[in-house]
Design a protein around this motif. Structure first.
Motif, PDB file in Angstrom:
ATOM      1  N   GLY A  23      24.690  17.911  61.535  1.00 50.19           N
ATOM      2  CA  GLY A  23      25.192  19.235  61.534  1.00 50.19           C
ATOM      3  C   GLY A  23      26.173  19.437  60.331  1.00 50.19           C
ATOM      4  O   GLY A  23      26.939  20.528  60.311  1.00 50.19           O
ATOM      5  N   MET A  24      26.147  18.666  59.318  1.00 48.71           N
ATOM      6  CA  MET A  24      27.025  18.710  58.167  1.00 48.71           C
ATOM      7  C   MET A  24      26.237  18.935  56.883  1.00 48.71           C
ATOM      8  O   MET A  24      25.007  18.099  56.913  1.00 48.71           O
ATOM      9  N   GLY A  25      26.822  19.680  55.764  1.00 47.15           N
ATOM     10  CA  GLY A  25      26.285  19.600  54.607  1.00 47.15           C
ATOM     11  C   GLY A  25      26.339  18.241  53.843  1.00 47.15           C
ATOM     12  O   GLY A  25      27.256  17.399  54.356  1.00 47.15           O
ATOM     13  N   CYS A  26      25.576  18.138  52.785  1.00 42.05           N
ATOM     14  CA  CYS A  26      25.602  16.794  51.847  1.00 42.05           C
ATOM     15  C   CYS A  26      26.973  16.588  51.453  1.00 42.05           C
ATOM     16  O   CYS A  26      27.444  15.437  51.624  1.00 42.05           O
ATOM     17  N   PRO A  27      27.586  17.550  51.040  1.00 39.71           N
ATOM     18  CA  PRO A  27      28.866  17.459  50.241  1.00 39.71           C
ATOM     19  C   PRO A  27      29.937  16.817  51.375  1.00 39.71           C
ATOM     20  O   PRO A  27      30.887  15.998  51.064  1.00 39.71           O
ATOM     21  N   THR A  28      29.781  17.516  52.643  1.00 37.12           N
ATOM     22  CA  THR A  28      30.838  17.079  53.744  1.00 37.12           C
ATOM     23  C   THR A  28      30.653  15.721  54.169  1.00 37.12           C
ATOM     24  O   THR A  28      31.478  14.921  53.937  1.00 37.12           O
ATOM     25  N   ARG A  29      29.561  15.066  54.185  1.00 37.95           N
ATOM     26  CA  ARG A  29      28.994  13.687  54.518  1.00 37.95           C
ATOM     27  C   ARG A  29      29.574  13.002  53.543  1.00 37.95           C
ATOM     28  O   ARG A  29      30.129  12.033  53.702  1.00 37.95           O
ATOM     29  N   ALA A  30      29.353  13.307  52.169  1.00 37.11           N
ATOM     30  CA  ALA A  30      29.594  12.545  50.862  1.00 37.11           C
ATOM     31  C   ALA A  30      31.329  12.479  50.896  1.00 37.11           C
ATOM     32  O   ALA A  30      31.757  11.146  50.734  1.00 37.11           O
ATOM     33  N   TRP A  31      31.922  13.463  51.134  1.00 37.94           N
ATOM     34  CA  TRP A  31      33.274  13.398  51.231  1.00 37.94           C
ATOM     35  C   TRP A  31      33.933  12.581  52.175  1.00 37.94           C
ATOM     36  O   TRP A  31      34.902  11.695  52.047  1.00 37.94           O
ATOM     37  N   ILE A  32      33.425  12.611  53.736  1.00 32.86           N
ATOM     38  CA  ILE A  32      34.033  11.660  54.372  1.00 32.86           C
ATOM     39  C   ILE A  32      33.535  10.205  54.393  1.00 32.86           C
ATOM     40  O   ILE A  32      34.267   9.337  54.479  1.00 32.86           O
ATOM     41  N   LEU A  33      32.428   9.848  53.642  1.00 34.56           N
ATOM     42  CA  LEU A  33      32.077   8.597  53.314  1.00 34.56           C
ATOM     43  C   LEU A  33      33.093   8.063  52.194  1.00 34.56           C
ATOM     44  O   LEU A  33      33.392   6.961  52.283  1.00 34.56           O
ATOM     45  N   GLN A  34      33.394   9.002  51.107  1.00 29.74           N
ATOM     46  CA  GLN A  34      34.198   8.529  50.227  1.00 29.74           C
ATOM     47  C   GLN A  34      35.614   8.440  50.636  1.00 29.74           C
ATOM     48  O   GLN A  34      36.321   7.254  50.352  1.00 29.74           O
ATOM     49  N   VAL A  35      36.011   8.993  51.408  1.00 29.50           N
ATOM     50  CA  VAL A  35      37.233   8.972  52.009  1.00 29.50           C
ATOM     51  C   VAL A  35      37.620   7.791  52.806  1.00 29.50           C
ATOM     52  O   VAL A  35      38.561   6.715  52.658  1.00 29.50           O
ATOM     53  N   THR A  36      36.763   7.400  53.997  1.00 29.44           N
ATOM     54  CA  THR A  36      36.551   6.437  54.688  1.00 29.44           C
ATOM     55  C   THR A  36      36.533   5.128  53.949  1.00 29.44           C
ATOM     56  O   THR A  36      37.089   3.915  54.257  1.00 29.44           O
ATOM     57  N   TYR A  37      35.687   5.069  52.902  1.00 22.66           N
ATOM     58  CA  TYR A  37      35.399   3.772  51.968  1.00 22.66           C
ATOM     59  C   TYR A  37      36.694   3.694  51.338  1.00 22.66           C
ATOM     60  O   TYR A  37      37.191   2.359  51.265  1.00 22.66           O
ATOM     61  N   LEU A  38      37.460   4.301  50.871  1.00 19.01           N
ATOM     62  CA  LEU A  38      38.591   4.300  50.235  1.00 19.01           C
ATOM     63  C   LEU A  38      39.863   3.586  51.176  1.00 19.01           C
ATOM     64  O   LEU A  38      40.502   2.703  50.576  1.00 19.01           O
ATOM     65  N   MET A  39      39.741   4.374  52.205  1.00 24.62           N
ATOM     66  CA  MET A  39      40.744   3.962  53.100  1.00 24.62           C
ATOM     67  C   MET A  39      40.636   2.257  53.415  1.00 24.62           C
ATOM     68  O   MET A  39      41.530   1.748  53.985  1.00 24.62           O
ATOM     69  N   MET A  40      39.354   2.078  53.964  1.00 25.15           N
ATOM     70  CA  MET A  40      39.117   0.733  54.637  1.00 25.15           C
ATOM     71  C   MET A  40      39.390  -0.305  53.299  1.00 25.15           C
ATOM     72  O   MET A  40      39.916  -1.251  53.791  1.00 25.15           O
ATOM     73  N   ASN A  41      39.128  -0.152  51.958  1.00 21.31           N
ATOM     74  CA  ASN A  41      39.344  -0.850  51.009  1.00 21.31           C
ATOM     75  C   ASN A  41      41.211  -1.048  50.684  1.00 21.31           C
ATOM     76  O   ASN A  41      41.276  -2.060  50.487  1.00 21.31           O
ATOM     77  N   LEU A  42      41.630   0.199  50.827  1.00 23.02           N
ATOM     78  CA  LEU A  42      43.135   0.139  50.765  1.00 23.02           C
ATOM     79  C   LEU A  42      43.807  -0.957  51.740  1.00 23.02           C
ATOM     80  O   LEU A  42      44.514  -1.489  51.569  1.00 23.02           O
ATOM     81  N   TRP A  43      43.205  -0.669  52.995  1.00 21.27           N
ATOM     82  CA  TRP A  43      43.762  -1.343  54.248  1.00 21.27           C
ATOM     83  C   TRP A  43      43.540  -2.832  53.838  1.00 21.27           C
ATOM     84  O   TRP A  43      44.313  -3.697  54.243  1.00 21.27           O
ATOM     85  N   HIS A  44      42.310  -3.262  53.415  1.00 17.93           N
ATOM     86  CA  HIS A  44      41.950  -4.805  53.139  1.00 17.93           C
ATOM     87  C   HIS A  44      43.050  -5.449  52.062  1.00 17.93           C
ATOM     88  O   HIS A  44      43.327  -6.180  52.055  1.00 17.93           O
TER      89      HIS A  44
END
Length: 167
Positions: free
Chosen positions: A84-105
């Motif tokens: 139910g999301m557009g490609c840019p929205t999914r990409a934005w969520i993936l980018q944000v969560t990828y950066l978050m998990m790496n910063l917490w590591h």
């Protein structure tokens, strides 16, 4: 067991089978293991409150975005890949969560270094607040700024409909 060189010399159908198998492992098996591992670690963290430590909290904070990230990667391999999301929205969520998990590591490593070498692992006061602002806020802010400066950074679907997912 036939070697990959032998399979490659057998023709295009064998090569496609080898590539599809590798692609399946990379795009489905590895994210599935990561997703379930992250879910297990989150559940185990909350069930065993007696062993809450500073480092386990950092790993738990990294596992929250990891569950979202790998869940989206896995969902992208199904016939319901758009969610139910557009490609840019999914990409934005993936980018944000990828950066978050790496910063917490990274914060987990910094905390371990402080504990082992400096004898003090805990951050207190403003430092503790700043860590949360950086690890949760910086990915959102930087990804949003990147999108605002170059709004086609997250392109529309780059694959044809038939190429999307395994489902």
């Amino acid at each position: 067991v036939k070697s990959s060189t032998h399979i490659m010399t057998q023709g295009p159908s064998h090569l496609r089978a080898l590539c599809a198998s590798l692609q399946f492992n990379v795009m489905v098996v590895c994210p599935a293991l990561s997703f379930w591992g992250s879910c297990y670690m989150l559940i185990q963290y909350w069930l065993d409150q007696d062993s809450w430590t500073l480092l386990r909290k950092r790993v738990m904070f990294a596992n929250m975005p990891m569950c979202i990230f790998f869940g989206l990667v896995l969902a992208g391999q199904t016939s319901h890949h758009k969610l139910g999301m557009g490609c840019p929205t999914r990409a934005w969520i993936l980018q944000v969560t990828y950066l978050m998990m790496n910063l917490w590591h990274t914060m987990t490593i910094i905390t371990a270094y402080r504990f082992i070498n400096l004898g003090r692992g805990r951050f207190t006061g403003c430092s503790r607040f700043a860590i949360h602002v950086v690890c949760w806020g910086f990915p959102i802010l930087s990804t949003t700024i990147m999108y605002m400066l170059h709004n086609d950074v997250f392109h529309e679907d780059i694959f044809q409909e038939a190429d999307m997912g395994f489902g």
